[in-house]
Design an enzyme around this catalytic site. Sequence first.
Site, PDB file in Angstrom:
ATOM      1  N   LYS A  22       0.829  -1.201   0.000  1.00 33.95           N
ATOM      2  CA  LYS A  22       0.000   0.000   0.000  1.00 33.95           C
ATOM      3  C   LYS A  22       0.863   1.250   0.000  1.00 33.95           C
ATOM      4  O   LYS A  22       0.660   2.161  -0.807  1.00 33.95           O
ATOM      5  CB  LYS A  22      -0.920  -0.035   1.227  1.00 33.95           C
ATOM      6  CG  LYS A  22      -2.243   0.646   1.017  1.00 33.95           C
ATOM      7  CD  LYS A  22      -3.174   0.405   2.193  1.00 33.95           C
ATOM      8  CE  LYS A  22      -3.896  -0.930   2.091  1.00 33.95           C
ATOM      9  NZ  LYS A  22      -4.630  -1.284   3.306  1.00 33.95           N
ATOM     10  N   ARG A  93      -3.541   2.652   8.323  1.00 33.84           N
ATOM     11  CA  ARG A  93      -3.796   1.525   7.430  1.00 33.84           C
ATOM     12  C   ARG A  93      -2.660   0.523   7.457  1.00 33.84           C
ATOM     13  O   ARG A  93      -1.498   0.899   7.505  1.00 33.84           O
ATOM     14  CB  ARG A  93      -3.974   2.033   5.987  1.00 33.84           C
ATOM     15  CG  ARG A  93      -4.802   3.298   5.890  1.00 33.84           C
ATOM     16  CD  ARG A  93      -4.815   3.864   4.479  1.00 33.84           C
ATOM     17  NE  ARG A  93      -5.472   3.002   3.513  1.00 33.84           N
ATOM     18  CZ  ARG A  93      -5.475   3.227   2.206  1.00 33.84           C
ATOM     19  NH1 ARG A  93      -4.818   4.271   1.698  1.00 33.84           N
ATOM     20  NH2 ARG A  93      -6.102   2.404   1.408  1.00 33.84           N
ATOM     21  N   GLY A 102      -7.725  -7.633   3.206  1.00 40.16           N
ATOM     22  CA  GLY A 102      -8.652  -7.693   4.327  1.00 40.16           C
ATOM     23  C   GLY A 102      -8.163  -8.483   5.529  1.00 40.16           C
ATOM     24  O   GLY A 102      -8.915  -8.723   6.463  1.00 40.16           O
ATOM     25  N   MET A 104      -5.583  -7.744   7.636  1.00 43.32           N
ATOM     26  CA  MET A 104      -5.158  -6.955   8.786  1.00 43.32           C
ATOM     27  C   MET A 104      -6.059  -5.737   8.899  1.00 43.32           C
ATOM     28  O   MET A 104      -7.005  -5.584   8.149  1.00 43.32           O
ATOM     29  CB  MET A 104      -3.695  -6.593   8.639  1.00 43.32           C
ATOM     30  CG  MET A 104      -2.806  -7.810   8.841  1.00 43.32           C
ATOM     31  SD  MET A 104      -1.116  -7.468   8.447  1.00 43.32           S
ATOM     32  CE  MET A 104      -1.252  -6.998   6.756  1.00 43.32           C
ATOM     33  N   ARG A 336      -2.851  -1.436  -6.923  1.00 39.07           N
ATOM     34  CA  ARG A 336      -2.056  -2.666  -6.939  1.00 39.07           C
ATOM     35  C   ARG A 336      -2.343  -3.392  -8.250  1.00 39.07           C
ATOM     36  O   ARG A 336      -3.342  -3.103  -8.917  1.00 39.07           O
ATOM     37  CB  ARG A 336      -2.397  -3.556  -5.756  1.00 39.07           C
ATOM     38  CG  ARG A 336      -3.853  -3.964  -5.749  1.00 39.07           C
ATOM     39  CD  ARG A 336      -4.228  -4.752  -4.518  1.00 39.07           C
ATOM     40  NE  ARG A 336      -5.683  -4.767  -4.381  1.00 39.07           N
ATOM     41  CZ  ARG A 336      -6.327  -4.857  -3.232  1.00 39.07           C
ATOM     42  NH1 ARG A 336      -5.672  -4.913  -2.112  1.00 39.07           N
ATOM     43  NH2 ARG A 336      -7.636  -4.888  -3.190  1.00 39.07           N
ATOM     44  N   HIS A 452      -7.462 -41.594  -9.786  1.00 41.66           N
ATOM     45  CA  HIS A 452      -7.591 -42.150 -11.134  1.00 41.66           C
ATOM     46  C   HIS A 452      -8.505 -41.280 -11.990  1.00 41.66           C
ATOM     47  O   HIS A 452      -8.168 -40.903 -13.113  1.00 41.66           O
ATOM     48  CB  HIS A 452      -8.139 -43.582 -11.042  1.00 41.66           C
ATOM     49  CG  HIS A 452      -8.364 -44.232 -12.369  1.00 41.66           C
ATOM     50  ND1 HIS A 452      -9.583 -44.173 -13.020  1.00 41.66           N
ATOM     51  CD2 HIS A 452      -7.527 -44.915 -13.189  1.00 41.66           C
ATOM     52  CE1 HIS A 452      -9.485 -44.811 -14.171  1.00 41.66           C
ATOM     53  NE2 HIS A 452      -8.246 -45.281 -14.293  1.00 41.66           N
ATOM     54  N   SER A 752      13.494 -42.436 -19.234  1.00 39.27           N
ATOM     55  CA  SER A 752      12.305 -41.605 -19.098  1.00 39.27           C
ATOM     56  C   SER A 752      11.892 -41.673 -17.636  1.00 39.27           C
ATOM     57  O   SER A 752      11.585 -42.749 -17.124  1.00 39.27           O
ATOM     58  CB  SER A 752      11.186 -42.114 -20.006  1.00 39.27           C
ATOM     59  OG  SER A 752      10.064 -41.280 -19.871  1.00 39.27           O
ATOM     60  N   CYS A 819       8.028 -38.305 -17.905  1.00 40.03           N
ATOM     61  CA  CYS A 819       6.700 -38.592 -18.430  1.00 40.03           C
ATOM     62  C   CYS A 819       5.647 -38.791 -17.345  1.00 40.03           C
ATOM     63  O   CYS A 819       4.586 -39.331 -17.597  1.00 40.03           O
ATOM     64  CB  CYS A 819       6.741 -39.807 -19.356  1.00 40.03           C
ATOM     65  SG  CYS A 819       7.109 -41.332 -18.481  1.00 40.03           S
ATOM     66  N   TYR A 838      13.632 -33.514 -22.726  1.00 40.69           N
ATOM     67  CA  TYR A 838      12.223 -33.221 -22.985  1.00 40.69           C
ATOM     68  C   TYR A 838      11.355 -33.563 -21.787  1.00 40.69           C
ATOM     69  O   TYR A 838      11.753 -34.327 -20.906  1.00 40.69           O
ATOM     70  CB  TYR A 838      11.716 -33.968 -24.235  1.00 40.69           C
ATOM     71  CG  TYR A 838      11.674 -35.474 -24.081  1.00 40.69           C
ATOM     72  CD1 TYR A 838      10.548 -36.108 -23.541  1.00 40.69           C
ATOM     73  CD2 TYR A 838      12.742 -36.262 -24.488  1.00 40.69           C
ATOM     74  CE1 TYR A 838      10.511 -37.484 -23.393  1.00 40.69           C
ATOM     75  CE2 TYR A 838      12.718 -37.645 -24.338  1.00 40.69           C
ATOM     76  CZ  TYR A 838      11.597 -38.246 -23.793  1.00 40.69           C
ATOM     77  OH  TYR A 838      11.549 -39.599 -23.631  1.00 40.69           O
TER      78      TYR A 838
HETATM   79  P1  ADP Z   1      -7.936  -2.721   3.044  1.00 44.50           P
HETATM   80  O1  ADP Z   1      -6.493  -3.081   3.013  1.00 44.50           O
HETATM   81  O2  ADP Z   1      -8.761  -3.629   3.857  1.00 44.50           O
HETATM   82  O3  ADP Z   1      -8.475  -2.397   1.693  1.00 44.50           O
HETATM   83  P2  ADP Z   1      -7.632   0.125   3.439  1.00 44.50           P
HETATM   84  O4  ADP Z   1      -6.478   0.590   4.244  1.00 44.50           O
HETATM   85  O5  ADP Z   1      -7.453   0.209   1.975  1.00 44.50           O
HETATM   86  O6  ADP Z   1      -7.992  -1.340   3.909  1.00 44.50           O
HETATM   87  O7  ADP Z   1      -8.878   0.987   3.917  1.00 44.50           O
HETATM   88  C1  ADP Z   1     -10.231   0.568   3.967  1.00 44.50           C
HETATM   89  C2  ADP Z   1     -11.136   1.553   3.232  1.00 44.50           C
HETATM   90  O8  ADP Z   1     -10.965   2.885   3.719  1.00 44.50           O
HETATM   91  C3  ADP Z   1     -10.812   1.597   1.750  1.00 44.50           C
HETATM   92  O9  ADP Z   1     -12.012   1.694   1.033  1.00 44.50           O
HETATM   93  C4  ADP Z   1     -10.017   2.860   1.619  1.00 44.50           C
HETATM   94  O10 ADP Z   1     -10.170   3.438   0.334  1.00 44.50           O
HETATM   95  C5  ADP Z   1     -10.620   3.760   2.677  1.00 44.50           C
HETATM   96  N1  ADP Z   1      -9.622   4.720   3.161  1.00 44.50           N
HETATM   97  C6  ADP Z   1      -8.406   4.429   3.662  1.00 44.50           C
HETATM   98  N2  ADP Z   1      -7.729   5.558   3.949  1.00 44.50           N
HETATM   99  C7  ADP Z   1      -8.529   6.599   3.619  1.00 44.50           C
HETATM  100  C8  ADP Z   1      -8.391   8.014   3.672  1.00 44.50           C
HETATM  101  N3  ADP Z   1      -7.263   8.577   4.111  1.00 44.50           N
HETATM  102  N4  ADP Z   1      -9.407   8.756   3.239  1.00 44.50           N
HETATM  103  C9  ADP Z   1     -10.544   8.179   2.793  1.00 44.50           C
HETATM  104  N5  ADP Z   1     -10.756   6.864   2.725  1.00 44.50           N
HETATM  105  C10 ADP Z   1      -9.750   6.066   3.128  1.00 44.50           C
HETATM  106 MG    MG Z   2      -7.913  -1.159   0.374  1.00 43.51          MG
END
Ligand code: ADP
Ligand code: MG
Length: 866
Positions: A22, A93, A102, A104, A336, A452, A752, A819, A838
């Site tokens: 991120k 974040r 999702g 963490m 990403r 099988h 083989s 093979c 091969y």
């Molecule tokens: P995940 O890794 O679970 O996607 P994120 O860190 O991306 O978690 O955040 C969860 C949600 O909050 C996402 O929809 C993200 O776009 C939103 N979000 C995160 N940081 C901000 C921010 N600074 N302003 C507005 N929305 C945010």
């Molecule tokens: Mg996200």
Amino acid sequence: MTERVYLLSEARGLSRDLLGGKGFGLSEMAAAGLPVPPGLVITTEACRQYLRRGAVPGLFEEVRAKMAALEGLTGKRFGLGEGKVPPLLVSVRSGAPVSMPGMMDTVLNLGLTLEGVEALARATENPRFAWDSFRRLLAMYGEVVLGERAEVFEGMLSALKEARGARADAELSAEDLEELAYRYLRHLEARGTPFPMDPWAQLQGAIEAVFRSWNNPRARTYRRIYGIPEDLGTAVVVQAMVFGNLGEDSGTGVGFTRNPATGEKGLYGEYLRNAQGEDVVAGVRTPEPLERLKDYAPTLYEELLQVAGRLERHFRDMQDFEFTVERGRLYLLQTRSGKRTAQAAVRIAVEMAEEGLISKEEAVMRVEANALPGLLRPSVDRDKAPRPFLKGLPASPGAAVGHAVFTNEATERYAAQGLPTVLVRPETTPEDITGMYLAKGILTARGGLTSHAAVVARGLGVPAVVGAEALKVFPEEGRAVAEGVEVREGDLLTLDGGTGEVYLGAVPLVEAAGEALLEKLLAWAEPFRRLGVRANADTPEDARRARAFGAEGIGLCRTEHMFFQEDRIPWVRRLILAETPEEEALALERLFHFQKEDFKEILLAMDGLPVTVRLLDPPLHEFLPPLEELAAKAEGGDEEAKRLLERARAMREANPMLGFRGARLLLLRPAIFRMQLRALLEAARELKEAGHDPRPEVMVPLVADPKEVERARALAEELFQEYGPIPFGTMIETPRAALLAAEIAPLVDFFSFGTNDLTQMAFGLSRDDAGKFLPRYVEEGLFPFDPTERLDEKGVGRLLRMAVEEGRRANPRLKLGLCGEHGGEAGSVRFVADLLDYTSASPFRVLTARLAAAQAGLSLGAPEPA
Ligand code: ADP
Ligand code: MG
Ligand code: MG
């Protein structure tokens, strides 16, 4: 001491390992001039230290210093509003170097206090928004940092809604939300975990909670399943909040720069008006397609299009990005490389290379070779499909619609009327081959991905779902039951061997697309391939198909499959029953003609290319009907059944896999050996006389000692005298044969590697029984993967490498091939790419083998399967 906290604008050039995915994406976007809210990154190094020692001395001072810079950049003060200027709020974040969606935790709106709410309400003239932001913070902070269960907050929200007669959150007023916030505060106080009414305390608490979330059970499980190292740690991004919930000119969304299902170029995604990011994920309201923006926010749409283009040019891959619009202003919050289907992967790679965005070599490297077989077959149209009634393992990709049948006989009956079938069995045995061959799909209740049924289905290119444990099959009664549903012969079923799902009735399918694109990709790949690719094919049809997929010959032609066919099996049984040399000779004579014709067709299909024929391998009793069936017939007075039953009882083996088979059988019943080899040589001679170019090779299975090879070679030489020699080889599939490679090599033209048996014997496990424990071994991390699917480099690979080195030293002209089933698995192919001459794969897997071999040749470091 290296810095552990960077502003996004200073982090350029630091690695993804340090910044997390991120943080890396955000800093890259900021550097590329894309609109990213200012923020800072705390590195994974800080997290690792924290997890080791429970604290990182001095870290918080560094964070404070960078927060001051953030205040400067935004012109706001953390947690404190001043007149028309709202307080600076941040999100905290998590972001590991490897994507763990999702897994963490993230906290939004951090920095708000009771004072801050008032300031926010004043500055935005929107008290509802202010209290909504606060109650969200309380719930997220309460869960992530203070450890309360999310359901407790949800329960309190539902209770309030009920009391107010509100159906949606949006119907709650500012006063309601204020009330809710106070209830949350009181609850947290009462449970002894009061909410800190100090922004800095909140920040420290959240950062440490994100560090700790690296070790939450969800994240641990995810890492184990995907083989992600335990010691990476997570980075933390602290970022200025932007608000998508400030009215109709605000909103939040997710975009893909190309369609992740088809790969089609163009902006694709979803948008939710007047909402915050987590609302999209939570599915509270249904977002609308981005397309819709064209109508009511054309400038925004145009802006998103441009952003998509810039993201792709910068990252040189399809991107999956998060964005938020605050009062008409667009901000990017994450990007990403997007997950995609195999079909999309091929299309994106090829088109990006054609657009000049990436090189052809990169395009070749980007496609997961193991996914290719699924590309050529139809799949269930998920948009139109009902809920599946049953799920099993996705054993052989492609979808099939057909009438349920439970026996070979029923399959043939339906096929004779031109009706498609799905063969349903508890599990399959070689006896079921006719039915499997004729069916459009195969479904079994037991067995794993190398059972099988699975192996044969993949070889035949028939879609299959295996190991659907909920299914009980009663073949004699012509019915099966699962989840309270009964399926009778003739009922329509649909199965998708790519997903393992099974549906009642005929479900619409979508045709495979993109063959032309795949061909282009493979054409780019070919120049980098050094490893030869042959096919495992037992029938002319398979041989033709394999050749069309680019096979350069046959590496394994199993002769026993020919024995199983309807018109031959009676003669095989007479061979087994023969009591005098005359009876044996008569049966062999008949089989000779069948085999010769089969070989001719296969040699013709592979004209000009090598065809390696393996002499009979399985124990003879495999050709007898099941004991119970014989016993029933014998009871009914059937004379032949009586004799067969007697023989079957006498031939019974406790452990057939290690029994009277392979070289052992061929050397002690040399008439079978001679018949098979003569049929092959005779077939080749007739073809040559007709002006063709047959290239037969012969090999002996399951040897364990050079003496066996010597004896086999002597038998072969008798016939070579008469017909002229052809390449003579042996399979290396017992550990002892691998250990004695130096003694065996001078006696043969080629090795083989039969890695199916070699794996079974090296591990001391049988593939037929391993389904009971191997999946759990993988799940529990005892094995990194299933060695019957992917070659075990450490053990089996060591035997192989040793046999290669010592064999070559003893016989420099020795040719080397593989093979087993592994021959069509990408990781295994990459392993042998510079060891062997091969590999040989089932017809549909020829494509995988070609691509994987080219990827190995490109030596850019092949992408590992996720
Ligand atoms: P995940 O890794 O679970 O996607 P994120 O860190 O991306 O978690 O955040 C969860 C949600 O909050 C996402 O929809 C993200 O776009 C939103 N979000 C995160 N940081 C901000 C921010 N600074 N302003 C507005 N929305 C945010
Ligand atoms: Mg996200
Ligand atoms: Mg074998």
